[in-house]
Design a protein around this motif. Structure first.
Motif, PDB file in Angstrom:
ATOM      1  N   GLU A 194       0.834  -1.206   0.000  1.00 27.12           N
ATOM      2  CA  GLU A 194       0.000   0.000   0.000  1.00 27.12           C
ATOM      3  C   GLU A 194       0.866   1.253   0.000  1.00 27.12           C
ATOM      4  N   GLN A 195       1.972   1.197   0.749  1.00 30.20           N
ATOM      5  CA  GLN A 195       2.884   2.342   0.800  1.00 30.20           C
ATOM      6  C   GLN A 195       3.585   2.548  -0.535  1.00 30.20           C
ATOM      7  N   VAL A 196       3.940   1.438  -1.190  1.00 29.78           N
ATOM      8  CA  VAL A 196       4.570   1.543  -2.509  1.00 29.78           C
ATOM      9  C   VAL A 196       3.594   2.168  -3.497  1.00 29.78           C
ATOM     10  N   GLY A 197       2.326   1.715  -3.437  1.00 29.91           N
ATOM     11  CA  GLY A 197       1.314   2.287  -4.324  1.00 29.91           C
ATOM     12  C   GLY A 197       1.104   3.770  -4.073  1.00 29.91           C
ATOM     13  N   GLN A 198       1.080   4.164  -2.797  1.00 26.04           N
ATOM     14  CA  GLN A 198       0.927   5.579  -2.464  1.00 26.04           C
ATOM     15  C   GLN A 198       2.122   6.392  -2.947  1.00 26.04           C
ATOM     16  N   SER A 229       8.340  18.671 -20.857  1.00 19.93           N
ATOM     17  CA  SER A 229       7.910  17.320 -21.214  1.00 19.93           C
ATOM     18  C   SER A 229       9.032  16.300 -21.004  1.00 19.93           C
ATOM     19  N   GLU A 230      10.264  16.688 -21.275  1.00 19.26           N
ATOM     20  CA  GLU A 230      11.393  15.776 -21.096  1.00 19.26           C
ATOM     21  C   GLU A 230      11.593  15.465 -19.612  1.00 19.26           C
ATOM     22  N   GLY A 231      11.485  16.502 -18.779  1.00 23.84           N
ATOM     23  CA  GLY A 231      11.620  16.290 -17.346  1.00 23.84           C
ATOM     24  C   GLY A 231      10.507  15.414 -16.794  1.00 23.84           C
ATOM     25  N   ALA A 232       9.299  15.574 -17.340  1.00 23.01           N
ATOM     26  CA  ALA A 232       8.169  14.752 -16.903  1.00 23.01           C
ATOM     27  C   ALA A 232       8.381  13.299 -17.285  1.00 23.01           C
ATOM     28  N   LYS A 233       8.892  13.096 -18.503  1.00 23.06           N
ATOM     29  CA  LYS A 233       9.175  11.724 -18.952  1.00 23.06           C
ATOM     30  C   LYS A 233      10.222  11.077 -18.072  1.00 23.06           C
ATOM     31  N   ASN A 234      11.258  11.833 -17.720  1.00 21.61           N
ATOM     32  CA  ASN A 234      12.300  11.305 -16.830  1.00 21.61           C
ATOM     33  C   ASN A 234      11.732  10.990 -15.445  1.00 21.61           C
ATOM     34  N   ALA A 235      10.787  11.796 -14.989  1.00 22.55           N
ATOM     35  CA  ALA A 235      10.155  11.552 -13.691  1.00 22.55           C
ATOM     36  C   ALA A 235       9.360  10.253 -13.717  1.00 22.55           C
ATOM     37  N   VAL A 236       8.698   9.970 -14.835  1.00 19.62           N
ATOM     38  CA  VAL A 236       7.960   8.716 -14.983  1.00 19.62           C
ATOM     39  C   VAL A 236       8.929   7.537 -15.017  1.00 19.62           C
ATOM     40  N   ASN A 237      10.070   7.739 -15.680  1.00 21.78           N
ATOM     41  CA  ASN A 237      11.108   6.697 -15.675  1.00 21.78           C
ATOM     42  C   ASN A 237      11.570   6.404 -14.249  1.00 21.78           C
ATOM     43  N   ASP A 238      11.731   7.452 -13.455  1.00 22.49           N
ATOM     44  CA  ASP A 238      12.145   7.268 -12.064  1.00 22.49           C
ATOM     45  C   ASP A 238      11.097   6.479 -11.282  1.00 22.49           C
ATOM     46  N   ILE A 239       9.828   6.716 -11.593  1.00 23.21           N
ATOM     47  CA  ILE A 239       8.760   5.975 -10.924  1.00 23.21           C
ATOM     48  C   ILE A 239       8.845   4.496 -11.285  1.00 23.21           C
ATOM     49  N   TYR A 240       9.050   4.232 -12.578  1.00 20.78           N
ATOM     50  CA  TYR A 240       9.074   2.838 -13.041  1.00 20.78           C
ATOM     51  C   TYR A 240      10.288   2.096 -12.486  1.00 20.78           C
ATOM     52  N   TYR A 241      11.497   2.650 -12.701  1.00 19.22           N
ATOM     53  CA  TYR A 241      12.724   1.957 -12.294  1.00 19.22           C
ATOM     54  C   TYR A 241      13.006   2.099 -10.800  1.00 19.22           C
ATOM     55  N   ILE A 269      10.792   2.900  -8.253  1.00 21.87           N
ATOM     56  CA  ILE A 269       9.767   2.496  -7.294  1.00 21.87           C
ATOM     57  C   ILE A 269       9.125   1.179  -7.722  1.00 21.87           C
ATOM     58  N   TYR A 270       8.486   1.187  -8.884  1.00 25.59           N
ATOM     59  CA  TYR A 270       7.730   0.027  -9.353  1.00 25.59           C
ATOM     60  C   TYR A 270       8.605  -1.220  -9.447  1.00 25.59           C
ATOM     61  N   GLU A 271       9.822  -1.077 -10.005  1.00 25.28           N
ATOM     62  CA  GLU A 271      10.729  -2.226 -10.122  1.00 25.28           C
ATOM     63  C   GLU A 271      11.576  -2.405  -8.874  1.00 25.28           C
ATOM     64  N   LYS A 272      12.211  -1.343  -8.424  1.00 27.42           N
ATOM     65  CA  LYS A 272      13.200  -1.463  -7.351  1.00 27.42           C
ATOM     66  C   LYS A 272      12.580  -1.930  -6.035  1.00 27.42           C
ATOM     67  N   ASP A 273      11.370  -1.485  -5.738  1.00 30.68           N
ATOM     68  CA  ASP A 273      10.716  -1.899  -4.498  1.00 30.68           C
ATOM     69  C   ASP A 273      10.067  -3.271  -4.607  1.00 30.68           C
ATOM     70  N   GLY A 274      10.197  -3.912  -5.769  1.00 36.17           N
ATOM     71  CA  GLY A 274       9.734  -5.286  -5.915  1.00 36.17           C
ATOM     72  C   GLY A 274       8.272  -5.448  -6.290  1.00 36.17           C
ATOM     73  N   GLU A 314       6.703  -4.911  -9.204  1.00 37.26           N
ATOM     74  CA  GLU A 314       6.524  -5.591 -10.499  1.00 37.26           C
ATOM     75  C   GLU A 314       6.693  -7.100 -10.340  1.00 37.26           C
ATOM     76  N   THR A 315       7.753  -7.513  -9.647  1.00 40.57           N
ATOM     77  CA  THR A 315       8.006  -8.942  -9.460  1.00 40.57           C
ATOM     78  C   THR A 315       6.872  -9.601  -8.690  1.00 40.57           C
ATOM     79  N   ALA A 316       6.382  -8.927  -7.655  1.00 38.50           N
ATOM     80  CA  ALA A 316       5.289  -9.482  -6.853  1.00 38.50           C
ATOM     81  C   ALA A 316       4.026  -9.643  -7.691  1.00 38.50           C
ATOM     82  N   ILE A 317       3.726  -8.641  -8.516  1.00 36.10           N
ATOM     83  CA  ILE A 317       2.539  -8.719  -9.370  1.00 36.10           C
ATOM     84  C   ILE A 317       2.688  -9.831 -10.392  1.00 36.10           C
ATOM     85  N   ARG A 318       3.870  -9.913 -10.996  1.00 33.56           N
ATOM     86  CA  ARG A 318       4.111 -10.903 -12.051  1.00 33.56           C
ATOM     87  C   ARG A 318       3.982 -12.327 -11.517  1.00 33.56           C
TER      88      ARG A 318
END
Length: 398
Positions: free
Chosen positions: A27-31, A49-61, A63-68, A70-74
């Motif tokens: 829940e904390q990761v999602g928040q 727009s470039e900075g926003a795209k980089n911010a989304v990359n930071d979210i993906y790599y 938070i979503y991946e690094k905090d595990g 993605e692996t848990a969902i998969r």
């Protein structure tokens, strides 16, 4: 067999050295993702727009991946869900780079957040209903899935050497496999260090993708070579020639490299996946180790059965079957390799819509035109090769 047991023991020893600190609850990761996404939208609304795209990359790599997550969902919810979320990340970044209307970008971001939150709720339900088994099964299935892929290649190579009376060259396979396990953990350590230091999560996918595609090339070459040896006369000629020319300077090394790449790819993924599992384990660390131990036992049994079965079949069916298997494995690897490059931002992502397409991780099948295209090309090449060899054989018997 002793060598295989030693490989698994090494995996246990190396894995034991990985940090196993607890990560935030899902829940904390999602928040965290939701908050970071709001900040990315603010950056986009400011005109960057470039900075926003980089911010989304930071979210993906970051938070979503690094905090595990993605692996848990998969491994706990659905591989399809994880892939659809990845495609939504890609769609959002594409809209930002295209300078799409702010409302359109916000709608895509909201959809992404809803997908993540829905999966978080599914994970929460899985843990509440299954307790520690929710940690056991991902640990078991991850090692089992990745281990089977490596074992199938190793078993085919080992069986080939035993079938041809060249057991003395088995040391190439075992030694290259041991080197691959060591290289896997070194690579994982380097990836982890670079990610923590520079936050360059995309580089991990890029290197993994390139490694997998290199494995595809090696598997294809071994497949063609073994297919050519299916003819009894060709095989007899090869054996005679092998007496004069040591395999240690030729094919043995080629097979050793194939073993190295097969184990290296799977070993690196296992270590990285387990790192994510440990980071998100909370109080279920013991169940992860139980899943790991159970998978090791299962892999030893599977390896034994596959090897014994392969050694008992006739020469021609064995070589033809092994050649086909390695080719199909290369097709699977090709899809996985392109997907890794997609996650690294090197290859575009174009989801196949309107046509029901399966999403099968273990076969490297993903519903995108890029991953399917390379697999279709390889399958067409296989058909052309079969037709060519049949015509050549009917004109001039070997």
């Amino acid at each position: 067999m002793k060598k295989i047991v030693m490989l698994l023991a090494m995996l246990i020893v190396f894995s034991a050295s990985l940090p196993a600190q607890a990560a935030p609850k899902w829940e904390q990761v999602g928040q965290h993702i939701e908050q970071a996404m709001a900040e990315a939208l603010d950056i986009y609304d400011s005109g960057d727009s470039e900075g926003a795209k980089n911010a989304v990359n930071d979210i993906y790599y970051g938070i979503y991946e690094k905090d595990g997550l993605e692996t848990a969902i998969r491994n706990t919810v659905s591989a399809k869900n994880a892939n659809l979320t990845e495609y939504q990340f890609s769609k959002l970044k594409k809209l930002m780079l295209q300078g799409a209307d702010g409302a359109q970008v916000k709608d895509a971001a909201d959809t992404l957040v809803k997908m993540v939150n829905a999966d978080v709720q599914s994970l929460k339900g899985a843990h509440s209903s299954q307790g520690g088994w929710a940690s056991f099964w991902p640990a078991f299935l991850i090692l089992l899935r990745e281990g089977i892929e490596a074992i199938l290649v190793l078993a085919a190579i080992i069986a080939y050497l035993c079938k041809s009376g060249n057991e003395k060259y088995l040391s190439y396979v075992y030694n290259y496999s041991i080197a691959a396990i060591i290289a896997s953990f070194i690579t994982a350590y380097i990836f982890n260090s670079l990610t923590n230091e520079f936050g360059a999560g995309a580089n991990q996918e890029i290197v993994e993708g390139i490694t997998v595609l290199i494995a595809v090339v090696v598997l294809l070459s071994v497949s063609f070579w073994m297919g050519n040896k299916a003819n009894a006369k060709v095989w007899e000629a090869y054996i005679k020639n092998m007496v004069k020319t040591s395999m240690s300077t030729g094919r043995a090394k080629t097979l050793g490299i194939a073993a190295f790449l097969a184990v290296y790819r799977e070993g690196a993924e296992v270590v990285l996946f387990y790192q994510a599992l440990f980071n998100s384990a909370a109080g279920d660390v013991e169940m992860i180790w139980l899943g790991f131990a159970a998978a090791c036992v299962a892999l030893i049994i599977i390896f034994t059965l596959i090897r014994l079965g392969a050694l008992r079949i006739p020469l021609r069916p064995f070589f033809v079957g092994t050649s086909i298997f390695m080719y199909l494995l290369a097709v699977s690897f090709a899809g996985s390799g392109i997907k890794e490059l997609q996650e690294g931002g090197i290859v575009s992502i174009t989801p196949i819509e309107g046509i029901p397409m399966p999403n099968i991780d273990i076969l490297g099948i993903y519903p995108t035109y890029e991953t399917i295209a390379i697999q279709v090309v390889l399958l067409i090449a296989a058909v052309i090769g079969i037709v060519y060899y049949r015509k050549r054989g009917s004109v001039q018997p070997v």
